[in-house]
Motif scaffolding. Structure first.
Motif, PDB file in Angstrom:
ATOM      1  N   ALA A 148       6.396  -0.932  -4.041  1.00 38.59           N
ATOM      2  CA  ALA A 148       4.948  -0.887  -4.126  1.00 38.59           C
ATOM      3  C   ALA A 148       4.320   0.924  -4.772  1.00 38.59           C
ATOM      4  O   ALA A 148       3.048   0.989  -3.840  1.00 38.59           O
ATOM      5  N   PRO A 149       4.695   1.335  -5.247  1.00 37.23           N
ATOM      6  CA  PRO A 149       4.409   2.339  -5.887  1.00 37.23           C
ATOM      7  C   PRO A 149       2.247   2.965  -6.077  1.00 37.23           C
ATOM      8  O   PRO A 149       2.612   4.516  -6.080  1.00 37.23           O
ATOM      9  N   GLY A 150       1.702   2.052  -6.385  1.00 36.74           N
ATOM     10  CA  GLY A 150       0.730   2.001  -6.087  1.00 36.74           C
ATOM     11  C   GLY A 150       0.183   2.747  -4.866  1.00 36.74           C
ATOM     12  O   GLY A 150      -1.472   3.029  -5.127  1.00 36.74           O
ATOM     13  N   ASP A 151       1.054   2.307  -3.809  1.00 38.55           N
ATOM     14  CA  ASP A 151       0.235   2.308  -2.769  1.00 38.55           C
ATOM     15  C   ASP A 151       0.849   3.424  -2.115  1.00 38.55           C
ATOM     16  O   ASP A 151       0.541   4.554  -0.872  1.00 38.55           O
TER      17      ASP A 151
END
Length: 293
Positions: A148-151
């Motif tokens: 979940a790279p956006g997190d």
């Protein structure tokens, strides 16, 4: 814990394309070793190392440390070590990860800790402790962020704070705490190791180094060896020899040139020290490593 370990192994296997894989999470590095490899001489910076499959030994000075799935490794000072990784008993890949210790973030976590805490032994430059379910679960959530790279920008600092919280509340709490305290012996020795790293090829005056750390020469020697398991001279020699080997392997330097570049005045002394550390004279060692590549 086995179910949690399997989840973490799956993440490392999917995201570690190389032997050593840096990630988008600051300070988080993955390791995946698919076949047996010889021991390697490397410099460890302050970090935690977690083994998910297989095991690892590191030797600092003459002291060996073993880490496997039941333990984690804590390093609190820049340390030249001899490390070796092992596959598991079924021959499956060695899987692990490390988290660099951010002193500023650690100090922030310490400021939020309740007063008191558990007692601990003497500060140490490297040690191991039993992995707990709570700490492993926190590490698992850090690895989950790779999916979940956006997190990562928002969540990763919070999870790292929890990692510090868990370790600060353990028997290694004081060992970790000393790293963030600027006046602690651990922080003073860390400043000394950083100076030696930056000036390993230059002459070294122990009394000047001791004065810079605010210690007497006797106290400096005692605390330096307690933290690094080496004397300052031994520590510098290991750094010199590691760099000399890198030069010989990567840049095809002559033995005399490599010895001079890392600060040796005597090629014969360099050859003796090199053989003692790497098990063979420079020319033989380089040929052996090149042949195995």
């Amino acid at each position: 814990m086995e179910t949690l370990l399997e989840r973490m192994r799956d993440i490392v296997e999917r995201h570690a394309a190389h032997f050593r894989q840096e990630t988008a999470v600051p300070g988080l590095t993955l390791y995946r070793v698919n076949q047996p490899v010889p021991p390697s001489h490397v410099l460890y910076r302050p970090r935690m190392v977690v083994i998910l499959r297989g095991s690892k030994t590191i030797a600092a000075g003459d002291a060996p440390f073993l880490a496997d799935i039941s333990t984690f490794l804590l390093v609190t000072v820049d340390l030249p070590v001899c490390a070796q990784v092992f596959l598991d008993h079924e021959g499956r890949s060695h899987l692990a990860f490390s988290l660099d210790i951010d002193r500023a973030a650690l100090a922030e976590a310490m400021a939020k800790m309740p007063p008191g805490g558990r007692a601990a032994g003497k500060p140490a430059g490297v040690t191991t402790a039993a992995m707990t379910p709570a700490l492993l679960e926190t590490f698992a959530r850090l690895l989950d962020l790779l999916d979940a790279p956006g997190d990562i920008p928002f969540i990763a600092p919070l999870v790292v704070q929890e990692v510090y919280y868990r370790v600060l509340g353990s028997r290694l709490g004081d060992t970790l705490r000393q790293l963030a305290l600027s006046g602690s012996h651990a922080a003073q020795i860390q400043r000394a190791t950083q100076w030696i790293r930056a000036n390993y090829a230059a002459p070294m005056a122990i009394d000047t180094l001791a004065e810079a750390t605010g210690m007497s020469v006797t106290s400096f020697h005692r605390h330096f060896k307690a933290m690094t398991l080496m004397t300052p001279v031994q520590y510098r020699a290991r750094l010199r020899l590691q760099e000399a080997r890198r030069l010989l392997l990567a840049d095809a330097r002559s033995i005399g040139a490599a010895a001079a570049m890392v600060g040796y005045d005597s090629q014969s002394q360099f050859t003796r020290d090199y053989k003692r550390m790497f098990g063979a004279p420079p020319g033989v060692d380089v040929a052996r490593v090149a042949g195995a590549a």
